[in-house]
Design a protein around this motif. Structure first.
Motif, PDB file in Angstrom:
ATOM      1  N   GLN A  11      61.833  40.809  56.941  1.00  0.00           N
ATOM      2  CA  GLN A  11      60.578  39.720  56.635  1.00  0.00           C
ATOM      3  C   GLN A  11      59.596  40.522  57.784  1.00  0.00           C
ATOM      4  OE1 GLN A  11      60.422  38.223  53.819  1.00  0.00           O
ATOM      5  NE2 GLN A  11      59.091  36.864  55.147  1.00  0.00           N
ATOM      6  N   GLY A  12      59.775  41.375  58.441  1.00  0.00           N
ATOM      7  CA  GLY A  12      58.978  41.932  59.455  1.00  0.00           C
ATOM      8  C   GLY A  12      59.483  41.685  60.768  1.00  0.00           C
ATOM      9  N   LEU A  13      58.232  41.316  61.724  1.00  0.00           N
ATOM     10  CA  LEU A  13      58.507  41.429  63.119  1.00  0.00           C
ATOM     11  C   LEU A  13      58.668  39.935  63.616  1.00  0.00           C
ATOM     12  CD1 LEU A  13      55.958  43.833  64.229  1.00  0.00           C
ATOM     13  CD2 LEU A  13      58.346  44.334  64.035  1.00  0.00           C
ATOM     14  N   ARG A  40      46.753  45.981  59.041  1.00  0.00           N
ATOM     15  CA  ARG A  40      46.903  46.669  57.579  1.00  0.00           C
ATOM     16  C   ARG A  40      48.537  46.544  57.187  1.00  0.00           C
ATOM     17  NH1 ARG A  40      42.814  47.420  54.704  1.00  0.00           N
ATOM     18  NH2 ARG A  40      43.412  49.631  53.985  1.00  0.00           N
ATOM     19  N   SER A  41      49.119  45.501  57.671  1.00  0.00           N
ATOM     20  CA  SER A  41      50.675  45.335  57.098  1.00  0.00           C
ATOM     21  C   SER A  41      50.723  44.170  56.344  1.00  0.00           C
ATOM     22  CB  SER A  41      51.352  45.488  58.246  1.00  0.00           C
ATOM     23  OG  SER A  41      52.809  45.900  57.846  1.00  0.00           O
ATOM     24  N   ARG A  42      52.006  43.794  56.054  1.00  0.00           N
ATOM     25  CA  ARG A  42      52.218  42.757  55.621  1.00  0.00           C
ATOM     26  C   ARG A  42      53.723  42.196  55.694  1.00  0.00           C
ATOM     27  NH1 ARG A  42      55.731  44.977  52.218  1.00  0.00           N
ATOM     28  NH2 ARG A  42      55.181  46.990  51.376  1.00  0.00           N
ATOM     29  N   SER A  43      53.941  40.824  55.674  1.00  0.00           N
ATOM     30  CA  SER A  43      55.422  40.442  55.531  1.00  0.00           C
ATOM     31  C   SER A  43      56.198  40.891  54.307  1.00  0.00           C
ATOM     32  CB  SER A  43      55.536  38.978  55.566  1.00  0.00           C
ATOM     33  OG  SER A  43      55.315  38.485  54.491  1.00  0.00           O
ATOM     34  N   VAL A  89      56.466  33.746  48.309  1.00  0.00           N
ATOM     35  CA  VAL A  89      55.612  33.688  49.448  1.00  0.00           C
ATOM     36  C   VAL A  89      55.553  35.186  49.897  1.00  0.00           C
ATOM     37  CG1 VAL A  89      55.036  32.843  51.730  1.00  0.00           C
ATOM     38  CG2 VAL A  89      55.833  31.445  50.301  1.00  0.00           C
ATOM     39  N   HIS A  90      54.328  35.768  50.286  1.00  0.00           N
ATOM     40  CA  HIS A  90      53.944  36.786  50.931  1.00  0.00           C
ATOM     41  C   HIS A  90      52.563  36.672  51.856  1.00  0.00           C
ATOM     42  CE1 HIS A  90      54.228  41.409  49.608  1.00  0.00           C
ATOM     43  NE2 HIS A  90      54.600  41.159  50.964  1.00  0.00           N
ATOM     44  N   HIS A  91      52.762  37.384  53.105  1.00  0.00           N
ATOM     45  CA  HIS A  91      51.804  37.118  53.919  1.00  0.00           C
ATOM     46  C   HIS A  91      51.050  38.687  54.382  1.00  0.00           C
ATOM     47  CE1 HIS A  91      53.312  33.390  55.129  1.00  0.00           C
ATOM     48  NE2 HIS A  91      54.574  33.735  55.433  1.00  0.00           N
ATOM     49  N   ASP A 126      60.865  44.243  51.247  1.00  0.00           N
ATOM     50  CA  ASP A 126      60.910  44.259  52.709  1.00  0.00           C
ATOM     51  C   ASP A 126      59.474  44.662  52.878  1.00  0.00           C
ATOM     52  OD1 ASP A 126      63.676  44.005  52.280  1.00  0.00           O
ATOM     53  OD2 ASP A 126      63.940  45.863  52.425  1.00  0.00           O
ATOM     54  N   ALA A 127      59.319  44.109  54.379  1.00  0.00           N
ATOM     55  CA  ALA A 127      58.278  44.528  55.133  1.00  0.00           C
ATOM     56  C   ALA A 127      58.191  45.892  55.560  1.00  0.00           C
ATOM     57  CB  ALA A 127      58.258  43.839  56.315  1.00  0.00           C
TER      58      ALA A 127
END
Length: 132
Positions: A11-13, A40-43, A89-91, A126-127
Motif C-alpha cells: 500500500q506504500g509508506l 508525484r506518487s500514489r498508494s 480505493v486508490h490515493h 502495488d504502490a
C-alpha cells in the motif's frame, strides 16, 4: 510517531498504531495507521469492505473510490463507504514537492465479533515505493 517504524508495504509508506498483529495495546477492535504518499506518487489500489475514516494531515491530492475522483487537502475528512461487495480505493498525490500524509481508522471486525464480517481484501496494484 518517532518510536514507530515507517513500513514499506504494497500500500506504500505506513506507520501502524493499532493492527491485529500488534498485541501490546489496550484496544484491539480498531485498525489505525498513518500513511505517507511522496510527491508525484500514489498508494496501492485495493478492494476492501470500506467503512474507513481518513483525516488528511498534510498535503493535497485525491482519492478514487469505485472510479469516482474525490479531491482533498490538509484538514479534510474522508469517510469511505461501507459496501457489502466492497469498494476499490486508490490515493494520489500529484504535488511536485509536498508529501501527503493522513491517518485512517476502521473497525477490526474479527476482534469485534469473532468472525470476519468484511468482504475480504484484495491488493489490485502495488504502490511504486514497494519493491519485491
Amino acid at each position: 510517531e518517532e518510536d514507530l517504524p515507517l513500513e514499506v508495504n504494497r500500500q506504500g509508506l505506513m506507520r501502524w498504531y493499532l493492527h491485529p498483529d500488534i498485541k501490546d495495546t489496550v484496544l484491539s477492535t480498531l485498525t489505525f495507521f498513518e500513511q505517507e504518499i511522496p510527491p508525484r506518487s500514489r498508494s496501492g489500489r485495493i478492494k476492501f469492505q470500506g467503512g474507513q475514516v481518513i483525516l488528511i494531515l498534510e498535503g493535497s491530492g485525491y482519492t478514487v473510490v469505485d472510479g469516482v475522483k474525490h479531491y482533498w487537502e490538509a484538514g479534510d475528512v474522508l469517510n469511505l463507504p461501507l459496501r457489502a461487495r466492497g469498494i476499490i480505493v486508490h490515493h494520489f498525490n500529484p504535488d511536485l514537492q509536498i508529501t501527503a500524509k493522513f491517518v485512517a481508522a476502521e473497525p477490526n471486525w474479527f476482534e469485534c465479533v469473532s468472525v470476519d464480517r468484511g468482504s475480504g481484501f484484495e491488493q489490485m496494484e502495488d504502490a511504486p515505493e514497494y519493491k519485491v
